[in-house]
Write an enzyme that holds these catalytic residues in place. Sequence first.
Site, PDB file in Angstrom:
ATOM      1  N   ALA A  33     -11.614  11.673  -8.428  1.00 44.54           N
ATOM      2  CA  ALA A  33     -11.006  11.450  -7.292  1.00 44.54           C
ATOM      3  C   ALA A  33     -11.635   9.972  -6.798  1.00 44.54           C
ATOM      4  O   ALA A  33     -12.698   9.688  -6.731  1.00 44.54           O
ATOM      5  CB  ALA A  33     -10.931  12.531  -6.273  1.00 44.54           C
TER       6      ALA A  33
ATOM      7  N   GLY B 246     -12.605  15.063 -10.469  1.00 43.77           N
ATOM      8  CA  GLY B 246     -11.090  15.098 -10.709  1.00 43.77           C
ATOM      9  C   GLY B 246     -10.519  14.708 -12.007  1.00 43.77           C
ATOM     10  O   GLY B 246      -9.510  15.131 -12.408  1.00 43.77           O
TER      11      GLY B 246
ATOM     12  N   GLU C  35     -10.900  17.349 -14.305  1.00 47.83           N
ATOM     13  CA  GLU C  35     -10.034  18.271 -13.761  1.00 47.83           C
ATOM     14  C   GLU C  35      -8.369  18.120 -14.382  1.00 47.83           C
ATOM     15  O   GLU C  35      -7.868  18.663 -14.682  1.00 47.83           O
ATOM     16  CB  GLU C  35     -10.063  18.606 -12.428  1.00 47.83           C
ATOM     17  CG  GLU C  35     -11.583  19.269 -12.172  1.00 47.83           C
ATOM     18  CD  GLU C  35     -11.778  19.194 -10.546  1.00 47.83           C
ATOM     19  OE1 GLU C  35     -11.704  18.085  -9.973  1.00 47.83           O
ATOM     20  OE2 GLU C  35     -12.211  20.290  -9.942  1.00 47.83           O
TER      21      GLU C  35
ATOM     22  N   GLU D 241     -19.588  16.272  -8.497  1.00 46.59           N
ATOM     23  CA  GLU D 241     -19.543  16.538  -7.120  1.00 46.59           C
ATOM     24  C   GLU D 241     -20.683  16.704  -6.290  1.00 46.59           C
ATOM     25  O   GLU D 241     -20.663  16.717  -5.265  1.00 46.59           O
ATOM     26  CB  GLU D 241     -18.267  17.618  -6.939  1.00 46.59           C
ATOM     27  CG  GLU D 241     -16.804  16.937  -7.198  1.00 46.59           C
ATOM     28  CD  GLU D 241     -16.292  17.321  -8.669  1.00 46.59           C
ATOM     29  OE1 GLU D 241     -17.309  17.640  -9.674  1.00 46.59           O
ATOM     30  OE2 GLU D 241     -15.258  17.270  -9.117  1.00 46.59           O
TER      31      GLU D 241
HETATM   32  C1  HXC Z   1     -13.971   5.339  -6.088  1.00 45.08           C
HETATM   33  C2  HXC Z   1     -15.230   4.537  -8.131  1.00 45.08           C
HETATM   34  C3  HXC Z   1     -15.328   5.893  -8.407  1.00 45.08           C
HETATM   35  C4  HXC Z   1     -14.661   6.947  -7.833  1.00 45.08           C
HETATM   36  C5  HXC Z   1     -16.199   4.414  -9.813  1.00 45.08           C
HETATM   37  N1  HXC Z   1     -15.556   3.596  -8.861  1.00 45.08           N
HETATM   38  N2  HXC Z   1     -15.987   5.737  -9.761  1.00 45.08           N
HETATM   39  N3  HXC Z   1     -14.628   4.327  -6.995  1.00 45.08           N
HETATM   40  N4  HXC Z   1     -14.051   6.627  -6.613  1.00 45.08           N
HETATM   41  N5  HXC Z   1     -14.686   8.334  -8.190  1.00 45.08           N
HETATM   42  C6  HXC Z   1     -15.877   2.187  -8.774  1.00 45.08           C
HETATM   43  C7  HXC Z   1     -17.233   1.734  -8.179  1.00 45.08           C
HETATM   44  O1  HXC Z   1     -17.198   1.922  -6.782  1.00 45.08           O
HETATM   45  C8  HXC Z   1     -17.231   0.327  -8.714  1.00 45.08           C
HETATM   46  O2  HXC Z   1     -16.361  -0.349  -7.693  1.00 45.08           O
HETATM   47  C9  HXC Z   1     -16.359   0.384  -9.955  1.00 45.08           C
HETATM   48  O3  HXC Z   1     -15.682   1.630  -9.866  1.00 45.08           O
HETATM   49  C10 HXC Z   1     -17.173   0.430 -11.165  1.00 45.08           C
HETATM   50  O4  HXC Z   1     -18.273   1.447 -10.932  1.00 45.08           O
HETATM   51  P1  HXC Z   1     -19.809   1.255 -11.359  1.00 45.08           P
HETATM   52  O5  HXC Z   1     -20.545   2.538 -10.839  1.00 45.08           O
HETATM   53  O6  HXC Z   1     -20.200   0.053 -10.876  1.00 45.08           O
HETATM   54  O7  HXC Z   1     -20.006   1.277 -12.788  1.00 45.08           O
HETATM   55  P2  HXC Z   1     -20.886   1.963 -13.792  1.00 45.08           P
HETATM   56  O8  HXC Z   1     -22.155   1.703 -13.271  1.00 45.08           O
HETATM   57  O9  HXC Z   1     -20.764   1.820 -15.136  1.00 45.08           O
HETATM   58  O10 HXC Z   1     -20.588   3.764 -13.624  1.00 45.08           O
HETATM   59  C11 HXC Z   1     -19.758   4.293 -13.791  1.00 45.08           C
HETATM   60  C12 HXC Z   1     -19.528   5.738 -13.333  1.00 45.08           C
HETATM   61  C13 HXC Z   1     -19.962   5.637 -11.685  1.00 45.08           C
HETATM   62  C14 HXC Z   1     -20.688   6.519 -13.964  1.00 45.08           C
HETATM   63  C15 HXC Z   1     -18.135   6.418 -13.630  1.00 45.08           C
HETATM   64  O11 HXC Z   1     -19.221   4.766 -11.290  1.00 45.08           O
HETATM   65  C16 HXC Z   1     -19.867   7.039 -11.028  1.00 45.08           C
HETATM   66  O12 HXC Z   1     -20.764   7.601 -11.106  1.00 45.08           O
HETATM   67  N6  HXC Z   1     -18.631   7.112 -10.484  1.00 45.08           N
HETATM   68  C17 HXC Z   1     -18.390   8.264  -9.406  1.00 45.08           C
HETATM   69  C18 HXC Z   1     -18.131   9.440 -10.533  1.00 45.08           C
HETATM   70  C19 HXC Z   1     -17.716  10.658  -9.526  1.00 45.08           C
HETATM   71  O13 HXC Z   1     -18.808  11.194  -8.531  1.00 45.08           O
HETATM   72  N7  HXC Z   1     -16.817  11.463  -9.419  1.00 45.08           N
HETATM   73  C20 HXC Z   1     -16.481  12.606  -8.846  1.00 45.08           C
HETATM   74  C21 HXC Z   1     -15.571  12.256  -7.524  1.00 45.08           C
HETATM   75  S1  HXC Z   1     -15.261  13.529  -6.347  1.00 45.08           S
HETATM   76  P3  HXC Z   1     -16.880  -1.748  -7.047  1.00 45.08           P
HETATM   77  O14 HXC Z   1     -15.883  -2.073  -6.223  1.00 45.08           O
HETATM   78  O15 HXC Z   1     -18.353  -1.508  -6.292  1.00 45.08           O
HETATM   79  O16 HXC Z   1     -17.107  -2.771  -8.258  1.00 45.08           O
HETATM   80  C22 HXC Z   1     -14.005  14.276  -7.272  1.00 45.08           C
HETATM   81  C23 HXC Z   1     -13.444  15.399  -6.551  1.00 45.08           C
HETATM   82  C24 HXC Z   1     -12.254  15.872  -7.126  1.00 45.08           C
HETATM   83  O17 HXC Z   1     -13.475  13.941  -8.412  1.00 45.08           O
HETATM   84  C25 HXC Z   1     -11.470  17.043  -6.441  1.00 45.08           C
HETATM   85  C26 HXC Z   1      -9.959  17.137  -6.450  1.00 45.08           C
HETATM   86  C27 HXC Z   1      -9.362  16.109  -5.332  1.00 45.08           C
END
Ligand code: HXC
Length: 259
Positions: A67, A110, A113, A133
């Site tokens: 998400a 998400g 999921e 998360e």
């Molecule tokens: C918003 C995101 C994002 C996310 C990545 N980006 N994941 N933006 N929400 N979930 C954005 C980053 O901010 C960044 O934007 C760009 O994508 C590239 O990401 P980087 O981190 O620079 O790339 P990298 O180093 O290759 O790492 C990739 C990654 C990492 C491992 C996927 O981005 C990451 O850990 N993302 C978060 C994953 C996460 O925590 N997901 C769970 C979310 S909560 P900029 O603008 O800075 O370049 C969830 C709850 C669901 O899903 C519940 C149901 C609704």
Amino acid sequence: MADYENILVEKRDDRVGLIRLNRPKAMNALNGALMTELVDALGVLDADPEIGCMVVTGNERAFAAGADIKEMETSTAVDMLYSDRISLWDRVRDIKKPVIAAVAGVALGGGCELAMACDMIIAAENARFGQPEINLGVIPGAGGTQRLTRAVGKALAMEMVLNNRWLSAEEAYRFGLVSRIFSNELHLEETLRIASEIAARAPVALRMAKEAVNAAFELPLAEGLRFERRAFYFLFSTDDQKEGMNAFVNKREAKWQGK
Ligand code: HXC
């Protein structure tokens, strides 16, 4: 098909609808707009008699990184409750035709999921699955603690949810989260091939089959068995059952009517 900004939709000749999540700069983070478009497109394809199966995919780096954290960062509990954003994931699960998640790169939070809300997951060699998360001070909210646990078992689900363990494609295959792995190069092509095979099958039976297998995930065994049996008997009211069995007996190809 409506004009979408966050997904690309293709209606293929072989009865397959292909939806690509398309926010590459954000690793396909699932914001409200993307999810709304996705469920809208799935609904349109679900209602389209020229389509028999759908494939949802991302790009080589990301199926979806979860998400959209930037969208949620300042939300209150009441915002989350009223927007009920997770109901969009439920609507993916409610699609009647088979939906395959073709996962390359990361499927996190998400995104994992979303893949699990589809009917099967076909992975590229570089696919990675995780529920990170806990790193954000929350927990999975769209089925991660439930579907993942049913798919891979309690011990592994606990490690993934409590301690952000990611699974490689190979591990995901070994533990039953994905049905196939293909090389990165062939992944989409092979997934589309499987989708077109499914799309060519008896439509009413497909619908019942999907519902029955999902019932195994959601119902106690006795209820699931009752559902399966009723669905099996029901299919004897269809032309496709007569056609399928007659074609077998007469050693010819069946021609499905979807009725
Ligand atoms: C918003 C995101 C994002 C996310 C990545 N980006 N994941 N933006 N929400 N979930 C954005 C980053 O901010 C960044 O934007 C760009 O994508 C590239 O990401 P980087 O981190 O620079 O790339 P990298 O180093 O290759 O790492 C990739 C990654 C990492 C491992 C996927 O981005 C990451 O850990 N993302 C978060 C994953 C996460 O925590 N997901 C769970 C979310 S909560 P900029 O603008 O800075 O370049 C969830 C709850 C669901 O899903 C519940 C149901 C609704």
